[in-house]
Write a protein that holds these residues in place. Structure first.
Motif, PDB file in Angstrom:
ATOM      1  N   GLY A 166      39.241  30.246  32.854  1.00 11.83           N
ATOM      2  CA  GLY A 166      40.106  30.790  34.006  1.00 11.83           C
ATOM      3  C   GLY A 166      40.910  28.482  34.533  1.00 11.83           C
ATOM      4  N   ASP A 167      41.060  28.575  35.625  1.00 11.33           N
ATOM      5  CA  ASP A 167      41.475  27.981  36.323  1.00 11.33           C
ATOM      6  C   ASP A 167      40.452  26.709  36.674  1.00 11.33           C
ATOM      7  N   HIS A 168      39.158  27.537  37.205  1.00 10.12           N
ATOM      8  CA  HIS A 168      38.336  26.780  38.412  1.00 10.12           C
ATOM      9  C   HIS A 168      37.479  26.797  37.342  1.00 10.12           C
ATOM     10  N   PHE A 169      36.035  25.580  38.120  1.00 11.16           N
ATOM     11  CA  PHE A 169      35.116  25.319  37.567  1.00 11.16           C
ATOM     12  C   PHE A 169      34.179  26.854  38.401  1.00 11.16           C
ATOM     13  N   CYS A 170      33.985  26.410  39.611  1.00  8.94           N
ATOM     14  CA  CYS A 170      33.342  27.342  40.054  1.00  8.94           C
ATOM     15  C   CYS A 170      33.887  27.660  41.807  1.00  8.94           C
ATOM     16  N   ALA A 171      33.467  28.292  41.823  1.00 15.51           N
ATOM     17  CA  ALA A 171      33.990  28.667  43.754  1.00 15.51           C
ATOM     18  C   ALA A 171      33.069  28.687  44.499  1.00 15.51           C
ATOM     19  N   GLY A 172      31.963  28.691  44.136  1.00 13.29           N
ATOM     20  CA  GLY A 172      29.964  28.410  44.967  1.00 13.29           C
ATOM     21  C   GLY A 172      29.621  29.958  44.833  1.00 13.29           C
ATOM     22  N   ILE A 173      28.749  30.809  46.143  1.00 11.17           N
ATOM     23  CA  ILE A 173      28.447  31.846  45.455  1.00 11.17           C
ATOM     24  C   ILE A 173      28.988  32.861  46.199  1.00 11.17           C
ATOM     25  N   ASP A 174      28.938  34.002  45.316  1.00 13.95           N
ATOM     26  CA  ASP A 174      29.660  34.973  45.685  1.00 13.95           C
ATOM     27  C   ASP A 174      29.639  35.587  47.171  1.00 13.95           C
ATOM     28  N   LEU A 175      30.472  35.854  47.975  1.00 17.28           N
ATOM     29  CA  LEU A 175      30.464  36.306  49.658  1.00 17.28           C
ATOM     30  C   LEU A 175      29.324  37.701  49.218  1.00 17.28           C
ATOM     31  N   LYS A 176      29.502  38.037  48.109  1.00 20.51           N
ATOM     32  CA  LYS A 176      29.072  39.520  48.388  1.00 20.51           C
ATOM     33  C   LYS A 176      27.291  39.482  47.841  1.00 20.51           C
ATOM     34  N   ALA A 177      27.231  38.589  47.277  1.00 27.26           N
ATOM     35  CA  ALA A 177      25.732  38.350  47.278  1.00 27.26           C
ATOM     36  C   ALA A 177      25.146  37.676  48.717  1.00 27.26           C
TER      37      ALA A 177
END
Length: 275
Positions: A62-73
């Motif tokens: 997709g458009d990004h490598f990684c947005a960080g830890i999922d806020l749900k986690a």
């Protein structure tokens, strides 16, 4: 390979020794979910065991490598805080953090080199992941942020431990305390990445070629170089020299050495056995 919810493993080409490990939750900007922290170390362990895999390229779909830890986690962590027993809550939280740290450290445990190819956003946990990789490249549109300070937390999956060794102590402190966003060209200036490519497709092609060139080298020499460099970070010079002497005393008398020398004298490409 098994079916993963958060990842995709693919061989770069039919006879290639380069394998792509792709973070594959593009709709969530590849945020790291609970599943990721189980699947990622499993995937790296399977690539480590695969004799056909010599080099791993880590990237994001997709458009990004990684947005960080999922806020749900993260939400499941804040729910822990509602318990009345602080000691037990703290112990469980520590175990959770250690589990997540372990998933990122799996990059270092994988004997094969892992190369990060970063495009778009690389935020928080994304920086934890890329700093654990052996070599890093990005596209011009890439942007980075050691974001945790803005979420009221201290980055705990490895950035604060690994980033200073890559960009220097002063730069790491500044990036971590400000949480500011910086781009591909600054990442190159800082030494966070080894090269910047004009586009995502140029990044994929360029990193693929670099990975193939590493994959064509002696597997024993490549695996040994990663292992010795990693070990040397935590040793005095004297200890590190002793370690590599011991390593080579068991590894250097290999067919790879004979083949490398023969290929050079015969002006041909060497052919090495798989590891």
């Amino acid at each position: 390979m098994g079916k993963h919810k958060t990842l995709e493993i693919s061989q770069r080409a039919p006879n290639s020794s380069v394998y792509n490990l792709t973070l594959n939750r593009p709709s969530a900007r590849n945020a790291l979910s609970r599943d990721f922290f189980t699947e990622f170390p499993d995937a790296l362990a399977s690539l480590d065991r695969n004799p056909g895999a010599a080099v791993v390229v880590l990237s994001g779909a997709g458009d990004h490598f990684c947005a960080g830890i999922d806020l749900k986690a993260l939400t499941s962590i804040t729910e822990l805080g509602q318990s009345t027993d602080r000691g037990r809550t703290g112990e469980r939280l520590r175990r959770d953090i250690k589990h997540m740290q372990d998933a990122i450290t799996a990059i270092e445990r994988c004997r094969k080199p892992v190369i990060a190819a970063v495009h778009g956003g690389c935020i928080g946990g994304g920086v934890d992941m890329m700093t654990a990789c052996d070599i890093r490249y990005c596209s011009e549109d890439a942007f980075f942020s050691v974001k945790e300070v803005d979420l009221g937390i201290t980055a705990d999956l490895g950035t604060l431990q690994r980033l200073p060794g890559i960009v220097g102590y002063g730069a790491a402190m500044e990036l971590a305390l400000t949480g500011r966003r910086f781009g591909g060209s600054e990442a190159k200036e800082l030494g966070l990445v080894s090269g910047v490519f004009a586009s995502k497709s140029a990044l994929d092609e360029g990193v693929g070629a670099i990975a193939e060139s590493i994959g064509a080298k002696s597997p024993l020499a490549v695996v040994g170089t990663k292992a010795v460099l990693q070990k040397s970070r935590d040793m005095t010079l004297d200890q590190a020299l002793d370690y590599v002497a011991t390593w080579n005393s068991s590894m250097v008398l290999s067919d790879d050495l004979t083949e490398a020398v023969a290929a050079q004298s015969q002006k041909r490409k060497p052919v090495f056995a798989k590891l």
